[in-house]
Design a protein around this motif. Structure first.
Motif, PDB file in Angstrom:
ATOM      1  N   ARG A   4      92.473  59.867 -36.528  1.00 22.39           N
ATOM      2  CA  ARG A   4      91.403  60.542 -35.800  1.00 22.39           C
ATOM      3  C   ARG A   4      91.923  61.135 -34.487  1.00 22.39           C
ATOM      4  O   ARG A   4      91.621  62.269 -34.144  1.00 22.39           O
ATOM      5  N   HIS A   5      92.728  60.349 -33.795  1.00 21.93           N
ATOM      6  CA  HIS A   5      93.286  60.814 -32.529  1.00 21.93           C
ATOM      7  C   HIS A   5      94.162  62.055 -32.765  1.00 21.93           C
ATOM      8  O   HIS A   5      94.126  63.012 -32.008  1.00 21.93           O
ATOM      9  N   ARG A   6      94.947  62.005 -33.845  1.00 26.59           N
ATOM     10  CA  ARG A   6      95.836  63.121 -34.157  1.00 26.59           C
ATOM     11  C   ARG A   6      95.031  64.386 -34.446  1.00 26.59           C
ATOM     12  O   ARG A   6      95.377  65.481 -34.001  1.00 26.59           O
ATOM     13  N   VAL A   7      93.937  64.225 -35.197  1.00 23.74           N
ATOM     14  CA  VAL A   7      93.083  65.372 -35.523  1.00 23.74           C
ATOM     15  C   VAL A   7      92.487  65.961 -34.249  1.00 23.74           C
ATOM     16  O   VAL A   7      92.446  67.179 -34.069  1.00 23.74           O
ATOM     17  N   VAL A   8      92.043  65.088 -33.356  1.00 24.65           N
ATOM     18  CA  VAL A   8      91.448  65.555 -32.094  1.00 24.65           C
ATOM     19  C   VAL A   8      92.489  66.325 -31.284  1.00 24.65           C
ATOM     20  O   VAL A   8      92.209  67.394 -30.749  1.00 24.65           O
ATOM     21  N   MET A   9      93.693  65.797 -31.214  1.00 27.26           N
ATOM     22  CA  MET A   9      94.754  66.463 -30.455  1.00 27.26           C
ATOM     23  C   MET A   9      95.069  67.839 -31.047  1.00 27.26           C
ATOM     24  O   MET A   9      95.228  68.815 -30.332  1.00 27.26           O
ATOM     25  N   ARG A  10      95.139  67.887 -32.381  1.00 27.38           N
ATOM     26  CA  ARG A  10      95.455  69.161 -33.039  1.00 27.38           C
ATOM     27  C   ARG A  10      94.363  70.192 -32.772  1.00 27.38           C
ATOM     28  O   ARG A  10      94.648  71.356 -32.508  1.00 27.38           O
TER      29      ARG A  10
END
Length: 52
Positions: A4-10
């Motif tokens: 989830r964090h990775r998706v938000v960052m992207r």
């Protein structure tokens, strides 16, 4: 670092890039006539020097 964090960052990176591209697009549109005029002037200078 979870998914989830990775998706938000992207998504944030994509948003920032789009904002930056939009700003640069406006800048390019504003400067295009200036660049065109400068290019024409430079070409005339080069032609003048070559035919001398």
């Amino acid at each position: 670092m979870n998914d989830r964090h990775r998706v938000v960052m992207r998504a944030r990176i994509r948003y920032e890039r789009r904002k930056y591209e939009h700003k640069m697009d406006g800048l390019a549109k504003a400067l295009y006539p200036v660049f065109k005029a400068a290019a024409a002037t430079i070409e005339q200078w080069l032609a003048a020097f070559q035919f001398r």
